[in-house]
Design a protein around this motif. Sequence first.
Motif, PDB file in Angstrom:
ATOM      1  N   ARG A 138      27.833  38.870  35.252  1.00  0.00           N
ATOM      2  CA  ARG A 138      26.681  38.811  34.321  1.00  0.00           C
ATOM      3  C   ARG A 138      27.062  39.655  32.975  1.00  0.00           C
ATOM      4  O   ARG A 138      26.905  39.065  31.661  1.00  0.00           O
ATOM      5  CB  ARG A 138      25.368  38.531  34.633  1.00  0.00           C
ATOM      6  N   VAL A 139      27.136  40.914  33.347  1.00  0.00           N
ATOM      7  CA  VAL A 139      27.060  41.853  32.376  1.00  0.00           C
ATOM      8  C   VAL A 139      28.867  41.698  31.561  1.00  0.00           C
ATOM      9  O   VAL A 139      28.684  41.799  30.595  1.00  0.00           O
ATOM     10  CB  VAL A 139      27.561  43.454  32.868  1.00  0.00           C
ATOM     11  N   MET A 140      29.817  41.301  32.398  1.00  0.00           N
ATOM     12  CA  MET A 140      31.071  41.088  31.735  1.00  0.00           C
ATOM     13  C   MET A 140      30.816  40.040  30.847  1.00  0.00           C
ATOM     14  O   MET A 140      31.526  40.168  29.419  1.00  0.00           O
ATOM     15  CB  MET A 140      31.957  40.896  32.782  1.00  0.00           C
ATOM     16  N   ARG A 141      30.195  38.883  31.216  1.00  0.00           N
ATOM     17  CA  ARG A 141      30.179  37.807  30.267  1.00  0.00           C
ATOM     18  C   ARG A 141      29.119  37.990  29.188  1.00  0.00           C
ATOM     19  O   ARG A 141      29.489  37.751  27.936  1.00  0.00           O
ATOM     20  CB  ARG A 141      29.680  36.737  31.170  1.00  0.00           C
ATOM     21  N   GLU A 142      27.922  38.361  29.344  1.00  0.00           N
ATOM     22  CA  GLU A 142      26.840  38.140  28.418  1.00  0.00           C
ATOM     23  C   GLU A 142      26.815  39.615  27.644  1.00  0.00           C
ATOM     24  O   GLU A 142      26.553  39.456  26.424  1.00  0.00           O
ATOM     25  CB  GLU A 142      25.289  38.122  29.011  1.00  0.00           C
ATOM     26  N   GLU A 143      27.057  40.717  28.267  1.00  0.00           N
ATOM     27  CA  GLU A 143      26.894  41.925  27.323  1.00  0.00           C
ATOM     28  C   GLU A 143      28.470  42.392  26.827  1.00  0.00           C
ATOM     29  O   GLU A 143      28.486  42.752  25.692  1.00  0.00           O
ATOM     30  CB  GLU A 143      26.505  42.909  28.015  1.00  0.00           C
ATOM     31  N   LEU A 144      29.426  42.185  27.467  1.00  0.00           N
ATOM     32  CA  LEU A 144      30.703  42.710  26.863  1.00  0.00           C
ATOM     33  C   LEU A 144      31.624  41.465  26.499  1.00  0.00           C
ATOM     34  O   LEU A 144      32.721  41.513  25.804  1.00  0.00           O
ATOM     35  CB  LEU A 144      31.695  43.398  28.121  1.00  0.00           C
ATOM     36  N   GLY A 145      31.216  40.257  26.574  1.00  0.00           N
ATOM     37  CA  GLY A 145      31.801  39.141  25.861  1.00  0.00           C
ATOM     38  C   GLY A 145      33.299  38.675  26.481  1.00  0.00           C
ATOM     39  O   GLY A 145      33.902  38.249  25.919  1.00  0.00           O
ATOM     40  N   LEU A 146      33.337  39.320  27.751  1.00  0.00           N
ATOM     41  CA  LEU A 146      34.705  39.009  28.354  1.00  0.00           C
ATOM     42  C   LEU A 146      34.949  37.568  28.862  1.00  0.00           C
ATOM     43  O   LEU A 146      33.829  36.688  29.044  1.00  0.00           O
ATOM     44  CB  LEU A 146      34.818  39.855  29.688  1.00  0.00           C
ATOM     45  N   HIS A 147      36.053  37.095  28.989  1.00  0.00           N
ATOM     46  CA  HIS A 147      36.406  35.574  29.230  1.00  0.00           C
ATOM     47  C   HIS A 147      36.778  35.458  30.761  1.00  0.00           C
ATOM     48  O   HIS A 147      36.579  34.432  31.031  1.00  0.00           O
ATOM     49  CB  HIS A 147      37.675  35.317  28.410  1.00  0.00           C
ATOM     50  N   ARG A 148      37.477  36.259  31.240  1.00  0.00           N
ATOM     51  CA  ARG A 148      37.992  36.314  32.686  1.00  0.00           C
ATOM     52  C   ARG A 148      37.667  37.559  33.724  1.00  0.00           C
ATOM     53  O   ARG A 148      37.751  38.643  32.924  1.00  0.00           O
ATOM     54  CB  ARG A 148      39.579  36.088  32.426  1.00  0.00           C
ATOM     55  N   ALA A 149      37.640  37.446  34.672  1.00  0.00           N
ATOM     56  CA  ALA A 149      37.506  38.367  35.706  1.00  0.00           C
ATOM     57  C   ALA A 149      38.475  38.334  36.724  1.00  0.00           C
ATOM     58  O   ALA A 149      38.912  37.371  37.299  1.00  0.00           O
ATOM     59  CB  ALA A 149      35.954  38.430  36.630  1.00  0.00           C
ATOM     60  N   GLU A 150      39.010  39.292  37.382  1.00  0.00           N
ATOM     61  CA  GLU A 150      39.881  39.498  38.378  1.00  0.00           C
ATOM     62  C   GLU A 150      39.549  40.355  39.499  1.00  0.00           C
ATOM     63  O   GLU A 150      39.027  41.524  39.005  1.00  0.00           O
ATOM     64  CB  GLU A 150      41.311  40.201  37.808  1.00  0.00           C
ATOM     65  N   ALA A 151      39.750  40.198  40.534  1.00  0.00           N
ATOM     66  CA  ALA A 151      39.430  41.027  41.722  1.00  0.00           C
ATOM     67  C   ALA A 151      40.746  41.039  42.808  1.00  0.00           C
ATOM     68  O   ALA A 151      41.751  40.178  42.810  1.00  0.00           O
ATOM     69  CB  ALA A 151      38.298  40.691  42.351  1.00  0.00           C
TER      70      ALA A 151
ATOM     71  N   ASP B  71      49.471  43.831  52.291  1.00  0.00           N
ATOM     72  CA  ASP B  71      49.245  42.776  51.144  1.00  0.00           C
ATOM     73  C   ASP B  71      47.793  42.664  50.651  1.00  0.00           C
ATOM     74  O   ASP B  71      46.869  42.998  51.300  1.00  0.00           O
ATOM     75  CB  ASP B  71      49.883  41.663  51.750  1.00  0.00           C
ATOM     76  N   GLY B  72      47.721  42.412  49.489  1.00  0.00           N
ATOM     77  CA  GLY B  72      46.583  42.057  49.007  1.00  0.00           C
ATOM     78  C   GLY B  72      46.285  40.670  48.379  1.00  0.00           C
ATOM     79  O   GLY B  72      47.583  40.088  47.872  1.00  0.00           O
ATOM     80  N   LEU B  73      45.196  40.195  48.509  1.00  0.00           N
ATOM     81  CA  LEU B  73      45.003  38.931  47.962  1.00  0.00           C
ATOM     82  C   LEU B  73      44.264  38.906  46.545  1.00  0.00           C
ATOM     83  O   LEU B  73      43.110  39.536  46.270  1.00  0.00           O
ATOM     84  CB  LEU B  73      44.014  37.893  48.977  1.00  0.00           C
ATOM     85  N   LEU B  74      44.913  38.154  45.641  1.00  0.00           N
ATOM     86  CA  LEU B  74      44.557  38.149  44.197  1.00  0.00           C
ATOM     87  C   LEU B  74      43.495  37.088  43.836  1.00  0.00           C
ATOM     88  O   LEU B  74      43.640  35.875  44.364  1.00  0.00           O
ATOM     89  CB  LEU B  74      45.721  38.273  43.231  1.00  0.00           C
ATOM     90  N   TRP B  75      42.479  37.379  42.885  1.00  0.00           N
ATOM     91  CA  TRP B  75      41.253  36.569  42.909  1.00  0.00           C
ATOM     92  C   TRP B  75      40.969  36.453  41.275  1.00  0.00           C
ATOM     93  O   TRP B  75      41.189  37.458  40.621  1.00  0.00           O
ATOM     94  CB  TRP B  75      40.125  36.719  43.594  1.00  0.00           C
ATOM     95  N   GLU B  76      40.793  35.303  41.010  1.00  0.00           N
ATOM     96  CA  GLU B  76      40.272  35.240  39.477  1.00  0.00           C
ATOM     97  C   GLU B  76      39.005  34.007  39.389  1.00  0.00           C
ATOM     98  O   GLU B  76      38.644  33.280  40.103  1.00  0.00           O
ATOM     99  CB  GLU B  76      41.406  34.456  38.717  1.00  0.00           C
ATOM    100  N   ARG B  77      38.355  34.513  38.172  1.00  0.00           N
ATOM    101  CA  ARG B  77      37.262  33.785  37.850  1.00  0.00           C
ATOM    102  C   ARG B  77      36.965  33.543  36.168  1.00  0.00           C
ATOM    103  O   ARG B  77      37.125  34.692  35.498  1.00  0.00           O
ATOM    104  CB  ARG B  77      36.008  34.177  38.193  1.00  0.00           C
TER     105      ARG B  77
END
Length: 70
Positions: free
Chosen positions: A11-24, A60-66
């Motif tokens: 929510r902070v990433m989207r609403e306060e920082l205006g980011l478009h995409r998240a990765e983990a 190994d790491g599994l990559l995630w996106e939203r």
Amino acid sequence: MAGDAVGLALRVMREELGLHRAEASTNLENLPSQRVLRRNGFTPYGVAHAAILLDGAWRDGLLWERVLGD
């Protein structure tokens, strides 16, 4: 609890920082963390081989996106 923290971060990433995409990323065997990400709308998109040093061994790491918009 972890799911709430991820949701708040998104929510902070989207609403306060205006980011478009998240990765983990998660350890490939870390199913509880993967469930938290899935419940928060992330989807897996790839494997990073030998990406995480854990207990003296590369794992190994599994990559995630939203996408956060819309």
